[in-house]
Design a protein around this motif. Structure first.
Motif, PDB file in Angstrom:
ATOM      1  N   SER A  41       0.802  -1.224   0.000  1.00 17.63           N
ATOM      2  CA  SER A  41       0.000   0.000   0.000  1.00 17.63           C
ATOM      3  C   SER A  41       0.835   1.273   0.000  1.00 17.63           C
ATOM      4  CB  SER A  41      -0.948   0.015   1.211  1.00 17.63           C
ATOM      5  OG  SER A  41      -1.781  -1.117   1.220  1.00 17.63           O
ATOM      6  N   TYR A  66      -6.908   3.059  -3.997  1.00 21.38           N
ATOM      7  CA  TYR A  66      -7.465   2.188  -2.962  1.00 21.38           C
ATOM      8  C   TYR A  66      -7.205   0.726  -3.289  1.00 21.38           C
ATOM      9  CZ  TYR A  66     -11.082  -0.375  -0.417  1.00 21.38           C
ATOM     10  OH  TYR A  66     -11.754  -1.276   0.369  1.00 21.38           O
ATOM     11  N   GLU A  96      -8.433  -2.966  -2.078  1.00 24.78           N
ATOM     12  CA  GLU A  96      -9.448  -3.676  -1.303  1.00 24.78           C
ATOM     13  C   GLU A  96      -8.841  -4.940  -0.696  1.00 24.78           C
ATOM     14  OE1 GLU A  96     -13.920  -5.613  -2.005  1.00 24.78           O
ATOM     15  OE2 GLU A  96     -12.905  -4.527  -3.619  1.00 24.78           O
ATOM     16  N   ASN A 112     -11.112  11.153   2.230  1.00 27.47           N
ATOM     17  CA  ASN A 112     -10.834   9.755   2.553  1.00 27.47           C
ATOM     18  C   ASN A 112     -10.542   8.956   1.289  1.00 27.47           C
ATOM     19  OD1 ASN A 112     -10.741   7.143   3.540  1.00 27.47           O
ATOM     20  ND2 ASN A 112     -12.579   7.330   4.774  1.00 27.47           N
ATOM     21  N   PRO A 113      -9.336   8.394   1.160  1.00 25.21           N
ATOM     22  CA  PRO A 113      -9.026   7.610  -0.042  1.00 25.21           C
ATOM     23  C   PRO A 113      -9.561   6.183   0.023  1.00 25.21           C
ATOM     24  CG  PRO A 113      -7.105   7.673   1.382  1.00 25.21           C
ATOM     25  CD  PRO A 113      -8.172   8.497   2.063  1.00 25.21           C
ATOM     26  N   ASN A 114     -10.111   5.795   1.170  1.00 24.53           N
ATOM     27  CA  ASN A 114     -10.517   4.398   1.372  1.00 24.53           C
ATOM     28  C   ASN A 114     -12.036   4.271   1.410  1.00 24.53           C
ATOM     29  OD1 ASN A 114      -7.671   3.813   1.874  1.00 24.53           O
ATOM     30  ND2 ASN A 114      -8.012   4.707   3.879  1.00 24.53           N
ATOM     31  N   ASP A 143     -13.684   1.001   2.384  1.00 17.79           N
ATOM     32  CA  ASP A 143     -13.592   0.522   3.764  1.00 17.79           C
ATOM     33  C   ASP A 143     -14.599   1.192   4.696  1.00 17.79           C
ATOM     34  OD1 ASP A 143     -11.539  -1.194   3.113  1.00 17.79           O
ATOM     35  OD2 ASP A 143      -9.958   0.230   3.626  1.00 17.79           O
TER      36      ASP A 143
END
Length: 918
Positions: free
Chosen positions: A507, A513, A515, A647-649, A652
């Protein structure tokens, strides 16, 4: 869909011979210049990476997050000596900074903890972000950034979740949010009034309300008038449970796009006529996770030439030999049955294709360079191939291209695990093709955990033995952190977690992103390796741009490494706004007796280096001219936090936190009931749900809960405002207004008002006059932690005013309470003297582990802690062995032990172990 490359032994040997010949160095060979340029760039820009091991994957309000940070650098991921300070941010789902820690880094590691105060943090999706000042040169995309859930406390009376319904309306996608409210026992909260705001950071996009139906549900049609309008937004809602009680709930609008997005990635970057190539694809659903799609590839005549079928988490690939003069499109069918046509890239007739294959034994890679017919007709070309990982070149070769395919063989057994980037360069050194692959060698630390028993009783002492070895079985001395968590209280899925492998090896090197990153490391096998290679085909390595590297003009990094200790500096200016050359400057702390002095340079600039102090320390800085006299102005260099990005996620984000945290909440209820049974204070009194209701005043406290304020402002680094006044009035859309008055002594002053009433302004609970708060209003918001605005409740106004309340006649004035980051505002009128509280190092608590080796008199309350044990300093030393002991809690069921760490050579280790308690 699987495709295999079959190569005869003769071809492999021919390719191997070509590689051996190509390694003959020539002074004029451009590959040497490429390698030298990359080495120069790497020397000037050594990269740092951060990984945080936390004690568990999610939390409740009132919990403590225990963590250990590993900061590494270089191609071997060795512990870094570049930086001496680590910044760890706790970020809300509104992308605002809730808390920040500054921790000292010693030998590449740091330990810390966040206390999740229930009066500040409520149910929601939060983020932990960690970085050093040096890492800011690479950008926030390469910070440690993890999204996790914080559930409600046991005092919660309202549970809520959100679901989305996506429907097509012509070319647009309509999105409906369905909110569902229930009580603790799952019964719907029917016929309750709900109001909501749809917000994007500080901005309100829309608002509305309604009543829940018999199922406790309320449907909201989300606006979708502008592109990407809903991305990174969230809903704040208030439900009226009873006439006197209103409960606030926040929901993420989990939308990464307005429809399933499909992208295609030709291996190596190009589609070249006549060259058989793999083309990867990635389908991302509106909620940010992979979507299963099917379809076919057709040419411009309508002929089907390949099938599309998702293989793993929305990803897959197909094989195509494109023909010159033709165009190709993908006819895609989405999970909801709708379809779409996506055009593929144009076909190049003069170019090269780059493919990388790992052998079945996973000990080497084959690199295939394909040349188009047009490229071959133009004559032999001497290309260059460079393979690098983390800035270190492991392969560099001249590639004479005279055939349609050139094969090169590279052994990888001695290369550290991680991302390897292969780049093909033209004869004049320009990048043509690029492909990344993941090297997954057996170079990790082999950890083994054993316990003196497999089954224990409650509160029984546990003795764990930790052994660390390398692949050859030799002992490894490493530094590890270990957590023991009751899986009865905190069920978890290791595949969905982050790990030291997934962060430092994967990462931290690529944008975008990923997963379920730990899926590729939890149980590596042939299938996970193949799926990891598909991920490599769809993600790009962008630590640097070759154009910048090859130019040879490497600019100096903007952020310098921050060593252990803090640098305090600035400039001494005269009242004519000109620097005072060779000014005398002193800094002192009366509480500790600390004192230093220095002389500024000819431009009035001064620095005090490596001052070591903890958070909250207050300094007084005094300046004077070279003779030690005169009126001067001390202007300090501002500490600038890293901006909080969106938020890049998105994938999640959890839209149903109560379901995930149900077991943990049930466990807390048992703990609370047992405390009540033993006549001890109940946690219900400490962990309050966000309730918006009038509180009984207690004169003299000068303190309120956040939910009691009518408006709460927290600085957002993305707000396009330069002063606090501008942020409050224009960006925050507050009901506050500022009027200007002219003072005979102080000139023009800005006065905050509410409905033509002047606010009483408190700074860190101290009442201040207009001239005392003008600097805060006209300055940036860097020293502001939060602001409460209270104007609706006399009881809350009285409580906030505290000892000042008796000085006002009813009705009480509105109150503006400003809280600074240091919490100790002092106003000084002395020329050349200022008070300053820079960001200091935060103190870290020690995890409390109770001992039950002695009998206790009488009944004792139940010990139902979810984190049973946390130890951030487990050392195996040169013998490769360590012992750990602690006592179980009263939880029964399975306990999970997780240990992670690193050795001096950068080898990583992770192991999970389970035992049972009856």
């Amino acid at each position: 869909m699987k495709t295999k490359l079959t190569l005869s032994v003769a071809i492999v040997l021919t390719g191997l011979l070509a590689v051996m010949l190509s390694f003959i160095n020539k002074a004029e060979d451009p590959v040497d210049r490429i390698v030298a340029a990359l080495q120069k760039w790497t020397d000037a820009n050594p990269q740092e990476k951060v990984y945080l091991q936390t004690d568990k994957p999610y939390y409740l309000a009132g919990d403590t997050i225990w963590f250990k940070a590993y900061v590494t650098t270089g191609e071997k991921h060795q512990l870094s000596a570049i930086s001496g300070a680590l910044y760890v941010d706790l970020i809300t789902e509104g992308d605002s900074l809730a808390k920040q820690l500054k921790l000292p880094i010693t030998t590449g590691m740091a330990v810390g903890n966040f206390i999740l105060d229930d009066d500040m943090l409520h149910e929601g999706n939060y983020r932990i972000r960690a970085y050093t000042q040096w890492m800011r040169n690479a950008g926030p995309e390469y910070f440690y950034d993890r999204t996790f859930s914080i559930g409600n406390s046991i005092a919660n009376t309202v549970f809520a979740k959100i679901e989305y319904v996506y429907t097509k309306d012509g070319n647009k996608t309509k999105i409906k949010a369905i909110l569902k409210y229930t009580d603790l026992k799952g019964r719907p909260l029917a016929d309750k009034q709900v109001s909501y705001l749809l917000k994007k950071s500080w901005d309100v996009i829309s608002s509305g309300g309604g009543k829940t139906d018999a199922a406790g549900e309320l449907s909201i049609n989300l606006p979708n008038n502008k592109p990407n309008e809903l991305i990174q937004t969230y809903l704040t809602t208030k439900i009226a449970v009873t006439g006197a009680e209103v409960v606030a709930k926040n929901f993420p609008v989990k939308t990464a796009s307005l429809q399933t997005d499909v992208q295609f990635f030709p291996e190596g970057g190009n589609l070249v006529a006549g060259i058989k190539s793999r083309i990867a694809f990635k389908a991302t659903a509106p909620n940010g996770v992979g979507a299963n799609i099917t379809g076919s590839i057709v040419d411009n005549t309508g002929k089907e030439v390949a099938k599309i079928e998702t293989r793993h988490l929305g990803m897959g690939y197909f094989v195509l030999t494109p023909e010159a003069g033709k165009t190709y499109s993908a006819e895609v069918t989405y999970p909801d049955g709708t379809s779409n046509t996506v055009k593929l890239l144009d076909i190049a007739t003069d170019g090269y294709a780059l493919s990388v294959f790992q052998t079945a034994k996973n000990d080497s890679v084959l690199v295939k360079v394909g040349a188009s017919a047009d490229a071959l007709r133009s004559g032999n070309k001497n290309l260059s191939l460079v393979g690098q990982s983390n800035g270190k070149v492991y392969f560099s070769a001249s590639v004479p291209v005279s055939n349609a395919f050139t094969l090169l063989y590279f052994p990888i057994k001695e290369i550290p695990s991680g991302i390897m980037q292969f780049t093909l360069f033209s004869a004049d050194g320009q990048p043509l093709n690029e492909r990344i692959t993941f090297i997954q060698n057996r170079d990790d630390i082999k950890l083994n955990i054993s316990s003196n028993k497999q089954t224990y009783t409650r509160r029984e002492k546990v003795q764990l033995a930790v052994d660390a070895e390398d692949e050859a079985g030799a002992p490894v001395g490493g530094n590890f952190s270990i957590s023991v968590v009751s899986e009865t209280a905190v069920p978890s899925d290791e595949v969905n977690e982050n790990s030291i492998f997934s962060q430092l090896l994967l990462s931290s090197d690529i944008k975008g992103y990923i997963e379920k990153p730990n899926y590729y490391f939890v149980n590596p096998n042939q299938e996970t390796r193949e799926n990891l290679d598909i991920l490599m085909l769809t993600q790009g390595y962008r630590r640097f741009a070759w154009k910048n590297v090859l130019s040879g003009n490497t600019p100096a990094p903007y952020f310098t490494p921050e060593k252990l200790g803090t640098e305090i500096g600035g400039v001494i200016m005269g009242y004519n706004k000109k620097p005072v050359a060779y000014a005398k400057v002193a800094i002192l702390n009366n509480k500790t007796g600390f004192f230093r002095d220095t002389v500024a340079d000819q431009n009035g600039r001064f620095k005090f280096r490596r001052i070591l102090f903890t958070e909250g320390a207050q300094f007084t800085i005094h300046g004077a001219n070279a003779r030690g006299k005169g009126r001067v102005i001390v202007k300090l260099n501002d500490y600038q936090r890293a901006n909080v990005i969106a938020n890049p996620n998105i994938g999640d984000i959890n839209p149903d936190i109560p379901q995930q945290t149900k077991a943990t909440i049930d466990n807390d209820i048992k703990q609370d009931q047992d405390l009540v049974k033993h006549g001890l204070i109940s946690r219900v009194q400490q962990l309050k749900e966000v309730r918006i209701r009038a509180a009984k005043a207690r004169v003299g406290t000068a303190n309120i809960k956040e939910n009691q304020a009518d408006e709460v402002y927290r600085p957002d680094s993305r707000q396009p405002c330069s002063t606090l006044r501008e942020c409050l009035e224009e960006m925050f859309h507050s009901r506050i207004r500022f009027t200007s008055v002219v003072s005979q002594d102080y000139g023009m002053l800005w006065i905050p008002t509410y409905q033509n009433q002047r606010y009483v302004v408190l700074i860190d609970s101290m009442r201040v006059t207009p001239e005392q708060y003008q600097d805060l209003l006209t300055d940036s918001v860097t020293n502001i932690n939060k602001i409460y605005l209270v104007h609706e409740s006399t009881a809350v106004q009285m409580k906030l005013l505290g000892m000042y309340a008796g000085q006002y006649r009813p009705p009480l004035p509105p109150v503006l309470a400003i809280y600074t980051k240091n919490g100790n505002f002092r106003y000084s009128k002395s020329d050349g003297t200022i008070d300053y509280s820079p960001k200091g190092y935060d103190l870290t608590r020690v995890f409390y582990s109770p001992k039950y080796d002695r009998p206790q008199d009488g009944p004792t309350p139940a010990d139902l802690r979810s984190t049973v044990y946390w130890n951030p300093a487990v050392l195996t030393r040169t013998i490769g062995h360590a012992n750990v002991s602690y006592f179980n809690s009263d939880q029964t069921g399975t306990y999970r032990v997780t240990i992670e760490g690193i050795d001096a050579d950068g080898h990583l280790g992770r192991k999970t172990y389970r035992y049972s308690v009856q």
